[in-house]
Motif scaffolding. Structure first.
Motif, PDB file in Angstrom:
ATOM      1  N   THR A  87       0.823  -1.207   0.000  1.00  0.00           N
ATOM      2  CA  THR A  87       0.000   0.000   0.000  1.00  0.00           C
ATOM      3  C   THR A  87       0.857   1.258   0.000  1.00  0.00           C
ATOM      4  OG1 THR A  87      -1.760   1.179   1.185  1.00  0.00           O
ATOM      5  CG2 THR A  87      -0.135   0.036   2.518  1.00  0.00           C
ATOM      6  N   GLY A  88       0.259   2.321  -0.485  1.00  0.00           N
ATOM      7  CA  GLY A  88       0.922   3.621  -0.449  1.00  0.00           C
ATOM      8  C   GLY A  88       0.272   4.567   0.522  1.00  0.00           C
ATOM      9  N   SER A  89      -0.713   4.068   1.316  1.00  0.00           N
ATOM     10  CA  SER A  89      -1.425   4.923   2.273  1.00  0.00           C
ATOM     11  C   SER A  89      -1.395   4.309   3.661  1.00  0.00           C
ATOM     12  CB  SER A  89      -2.875   5.141   1.824  1.00  0.00           C
ATOM     13  OG  SER A  89      -3.568   3.909   1.745  1.00  0.00           O
ATOM     14  N   ASP A  90      -1.506   5.180   4.651  1.00  0.00           N
ATOM     15  CA  ASP A  90      -1.504   4.746   6.056  1.00  0.00           C
ATOM     16  C   ASP A  90      -2.915   4.921   6.597  1.00  0.00           C
ATOM     17  OD1 ASP A  90      -1.176   4.272   8.718  1.00  0.00           O
ATOM     18  OD2 ASP A  90       0.334   5.805   9.070  1.00  0.00           O
ATOM     19  N   CYS A  91      -3.637   3.814   6.704  1.00  0.00           N
ATOM     20  CA  CYS A  91      -5.041   3.877   7.122  1.00  0.00           C
ATOM     21  C   CYS A  91      -5.195   4.452   8.525  1.00  0.00           C
ATOM     22  CB  CYS A  91      -5.656   2.481   7.056  1.00  0.00           C
ATOM     23  SG  CYS A  91      -7.349   2.380   7.652  1.00  0.00           S
ATOM     24  N   GLU A  92      -4.350   4.024   9.454  1.00  0.00           N
ATOM     25  CA  GLU A  92      -4.509   4.411  10.844  1.00  0.00           C
ATOM     26  C   GLU A  92      -3.860   5.760  11.174  1.00  0.00           C
ATOM     27  OE1 GLU A  92      -6.434   2.732  12.871  1.00  0.00           O
ATOM     28  OE2 GLU A  92      -6.842   1.284  11.289  1.00  0.00           O
ATOM     29  N   GLY A  93      -2.939   6.216  10.335  1.00  0.00           N
ATOM     30  CA  GLY A  93      -2.286   7.487  10.597  1.00  0.00           C
ATOM     31  C   GLY A  93      -1.233   7.436  11.683  1.00  0.00           C
ATOM     32  N   ALA A  94      -0.866   6.238  12.122  1.00  0.00           N
ATOM     33  CA  ALA A  94       0.091   6.119  13.226  1.00  0.00           C
ATOM     34  C   ALA A  94       1.534   6.054  12.744  1.00  0.00           C
ATOM     35  CB  ALA A  94      -0.219   4.870  14.050  1.00  0.00           C
ATOM     36  N   GLY A  95       1.727   5.728  11.475  1.00  0.00           N
ATOM     37  CA  GLY A  95       3.076   5.693  10.927  1.00  0.00           C
ATOM     38  C   GLY A  95       3.880   4.461  11.278  1.00  0.00           C
ATOM     39  N   GLU A  96       3.279   3.498  11.992  1.00  0.00           N
ATOM     40  CA  GLU A  96       4.021   2.299  12.405  1.00  0.00           C
ATOM     41  C   GLU A  96       3.885   1.222  11.331  1.00  0.00           C
ATOM     42  OE1 GLU A  96       1.920   1.800  16.008  1.00  0.00           O
ATOM     43  OE2 GLU A  96       3.297   3.028  17.189  1.00  0.00           O
ATOM     44  N   MET A  97       4.557   1.477  10.192  1.00  0.00           N
ATOM     45  CA  MET A  97       4.412   0.604   9.038  1.00  0.00           C
ATOM     46  C   MET A  97       5.760   0.073   8.587  1.00  0.00           C
ATOM     47  SD  MET A  97       1.635   2.910   6.927  1.00  0.00           S
ATOM     48  CE  MET A  97       1.108   1.598   5.821  1.00  0.00           C
ATOM     49  N   PHE A  98       5.758  -1.151   8.046  1.00  0.00           N
ATOM     50  CA  PHE A  98       6.960  -1.718   7.464  1.00  0.00           C
ATOM     51  C   PHE A  98       7.139  -1.165   6.053  1.00  0.00           C
ATOM     52  CE2 PHE A  98       5.970  -5.017  10.632  1.00  0.00           C
ATOM     53  CZ  PHE A  98       7.228  -5.163  11.216  1.00  0.00           C
ATOM     54  N   ARG A  99       8.287  -0.613   5.773  1.00  0.00           N
ATOM     55  CA  ARG A  99       8.565  -0.072   4.454  1.00  0.00           C
ATOM     56  C   ARG A  99       9.011  -1.190   3.513  1.00  0.00           C
ATOM     57  NH1 ARG A  99       5.512   4.099   5.311  1.00  0.00           N
ATOM     58  NH2 ARG A  99       6.124   5.211   7.213  1.00  0.00           N
ATOM     59  N   GLU A 150      13.131   6.350  -7.874  1.00  0.00           N
ATOM     60  CA  GLU A 150      13.786   5.246  -8.580  1.00  0.00           C
ATOM     61  C   GLU A 150      13.408   3.886  -8.004  1.00  0.00           C
ATOM     62  OE1 GLU A 150      17.980   5.712  -8.933  1.00  0.00           O
ATOM     63  OE2 GLU A 150      17.853   7.801  -9.625  1.00  0.00           O
ATOM     64  N   ASP A 151      12.628   3.884  -6.938  1.00  0.00           N
ATOM     65  CA  ASP A 151      12.175   2.621  -6.361  1.00  0.00           C
ATOM     66  C   ASP A 151      11.111   1.998  -7.256  1.00  0.00           C
ATOM     67  OD1 ASP A 151      12.001   0.541  -4.589  1.00  0.00           O
ATOM     68  OD2 ASP A 151      11.640   1.780  -2.819  1.00  0.00           O
ATOM     69  N   PHE A 152      10.710   0.788  -6.949  1.00  0.00           N
ATOM     70  CA  PHE A 152       9.817   0.012  -7.815  1.00  0.00           C
ATOM     71  C   PHE A 152       8.528   0.763  -8.163  1.00  0.00           C
ATOM     72  CE2 PHE A 152       6.616  -3.161  -8.815  1.00  0.00           C
ATOM     73  CZ  PHE A 152       7.296  -4.029  -9.657  1.00  0.00           C
ATOM     74  N   PHE A 153       7.888   1.342  -7.137  1.00  0.00           N
ATOM     75  CA  PHE A 153       6.615   2.018  -7.366  1.00  0.00           C
ATOM     76  C   PHE A 153       6.775   3.516  -7.630  1.00  0.00           C
ATOM     77  CE2 PHE A 153       5.378  -1.705  -4.759  1.00  0.00           C
ATOM     78  CZ  PHE A 153       4.447  -2.269  -5.617  1.00  0.00           C
ATOM     79  N   GLY A 154       7.981   4.022  -7.486  1.00  0.00           N
ATOM     80  CA  GLY A 154       8.200   5.442  -7.698  1.00  0.00           C
ATOM     81  C   GLY A 154       7.696   6.312  -6.575  1.00  0.00           C
ATOM     82  N   LYS A 155       7.312   5.705  -5.470  1.00  0.00           N
ATOM     83  CA  LYS A 155       6.815   6.403  -4.291  1.00  0.00           C
ATOM     84  C   LYS A 155       6.991   5.489  -3.089  1.00  0.00           C
ATOM     85  CE  LYS A 155       2.315   6.664  -3.781  1.00  0.00           C
ATOM     86  NZ  LYS A 155       0.877   6.887  -4.004  1.00  0.00           N
ATOM     87  N   PRO A 156       6.913   6.002  -1.859  1.00  0.00           N
ATOM     88  CA  PRO A 156       7.048   5.135  -0.680  1.00  0.00           C
ATOM     89  C   PRO A 156       5.971   4.045  -0.661  1.00  0.00           C
ATOM     90  CG  PRO A 156       7.251   7.439  -0.060  1.00  0.00           C
ATOM     91  CD  PRO A 156       6.790   7.424  -1.489  1.00  0.00           C
TER      92      PRO A 156
END
Length: 455
Positions: free
Chosen positions: A162-174, A188-194
């Motif tokens: 995913t490219g969005s944070d549903c909970e808004g807490a920021g505790e996500m695995f990149r 330059e990453d695969f999706f061109g965005k985080p």
């Protein structure tokens, strides 16, 4: 000859002249002229007893057999003269498929601690407790699909990436395809965005609810929360239904119906396994489950819950004030001591809830709810979603969220928005409820926690 599962053999209605049984040896007892083997193949809690005469071929096989070895037996299913068992197998041939080194095999005929067994998660399903746990887990997963199918919900596979944070807490695995240590720009990453592993499929499920009516997701979710509590892991499973043309009351009704349905289903289909947990893990398990089935869930507003908590003479580790997020000790007090049954707490302060929850008229609270159950605390968290475009945009600005990142989500409010509601239920927490285990690591086949990525 086709192999017969031990569960089916134990429930046979008549003797069977030719039967083939495979499994792992629990115990072996040698007597004069014959031996007894307790065999289990994982299909049920109960072992089946195999009796083999000491022919030269079988004696040679018996010398290779110890606890944990795998064998294949051919013989007859006959009535057992022993107490506590209806059938046993009179073996005519015994084939050792895989030996188990008795000097190093870690599972012996004694009770092992849960902590020890977590260190050998690849072998713990062979124990009575964890064999029962993972049979219940399988049955519970099937029951979830059955529950929603009976109610006309559609099953939606939402993205894990995913490219969005549903909970808004920021505790996500990149997630990245760039080499470790690369300083290349994200473009330059695969999706061109985080990109990240999802914390929830809710936002995508909402899109389908606003097209198909009632939908649900059921899949893995991830939290990069550095927590070692018995209630948290980095990878877990969530059930997330979304209903169009629904409000918060509908949401709570669905959650209560679902919990009662799942409890009854497990009691009906996994009675032997549940009884093991009621006897050896939590002696209050059966009364707790009976109360869930018998009593309607209590429903109190967050404001009333805070009043109850402040009024009690009980001392909490975390102080109670309006505006706090309830801690596990608060949640358990409400459902275990105050009401002695599951409790819904609803209408939480907007400051502690995500942007997508519907604003109440008081401009201080949102139409959110948590379902609290004994021993665990929160098992369901949900809300009526904010269907009003202008209010949703204002909430996003308050929380410094980019409308550009959520353009597709805002479209659902721009084109034919309707009131809708949904929730998330932790699958492992539901397993904890029906088994009485107190550590979420024991409800997962291979738990992922900080500094632990084995198996």
């Amino acid at each position: 000859m086709k192999r017969t599962k031990i569960k089916n053999a134990l429930h046979a209605e008549a003797p069977v002249s030719e039967i083939r049984i495979g499994g792992w040896v629990r115990t072996k007892r040698d007597s004069k002229g014959f031996s007894f083997i307790e065999l289990n193949d994982g299909s049920c809690l109960t072992n089946i007893q195999v009796i083999v005469d000491h022919t030269p071929e079988i004696l040679a096989a018996l010398e290779r057999i110890g606890t944990g070895a795998s064998v294949l037996v051919e013989g007859e299913l006959v009535e057992s003269p022993g107490k506590g068992q209806k059938w046993e197998v009179r073996g005519k041939s015994l084939n050792v498929l895989g030996e188990a080194d008795q000097d190093t095999f870690p599972l012996q005929k004694k009770r092992h601690t849960d902590e020890f067994l977590r260190g050998i998660a690849h072998l713990r399903p062979r124990t009575n407790k964890y064999g029962a746990m993972f049979r219940i887990r399988s049955e519970l997963a099937q029951a979830i699909h059955q529950f929603f199918k009976e109610r006309g919900f559609f099953y939606v596979h939402t993205p894990i990436l995913t490219g969005s944070d549903c909970e808004g807490a920021g505790e996500m695995f990149r997630v990245t395809s760039l080499e470790h240590g690369s300083r290349a720009p994200v473009e330059e990453d695969f999706f061109g965005k985080p990109a990240s592993l999802t914390v929830s499929g809710q936002l995508e499920a909402e899109m389908f609810a606003l097209s198909l009516g009632d939908v649900y997701t059921f899949g893995p979710t991830f939290r990069a929360e550095n927590s070692n509590t018995p209630r948290h892991v980095a990878e877990f499973w969530m059930i997330e239904p979304e209903m169009a043309f629904a409000d918060l009351r509908d949401d709570m009704d669905l959650g209560e119906d679902m919990i009662k349905y799942l409890v009854q289903h497990i009691l009906d289909h996994c009675a032997e396994d549940v009884q093991l947990f009621g006897k050896w893990v939590d002696k209050t398990l059966m009364p707790t489950l009976e109360t869930i089935l018998r009593e309607p869930f209590e429903r109190v507003s967050y404001t009333e819950a805070i009043r109850i908590l402040k009024k009690t003479k009980k001392t909490f580790d975390y102080p109670v004030e309006w505006g706090i997020d309830l801690q596990t000790e608060h949640e358990r007090f409400l459902c275990e001591e105050k009401f002695k049954k599951p409790v819904y707490v609803y209408d939480y302060p907007k400051t502690i809830k995500p942007f997508y929850m519907r604003m109440n008229d008081d401009d201080k609270t949102v139409a959110a709810m948590d379902c609290l159950v004994p021993r665990i605390g929160e098992i369901i968290g949900g809300s009526q979603r904010e269907e009003r475009m202008d209010v949703l945009q204002a909430r996003m600005r308050e929380m410094d969220l980019s409308e550009e990142d959520y353009w597709w989500y805002l479209d659902s409010r721009r084109f034919g928005s309707v009131p809708h509601a949904g929730f998330g239920m932790g699958f492992e927490r539901m397993l904890m409820l029906v088994t009485g285990v107190t550590n979420i690591r024991d409800a997962l086949p291979f738990p992922r926690t900080p500094n632990h990525l084995e198996f």
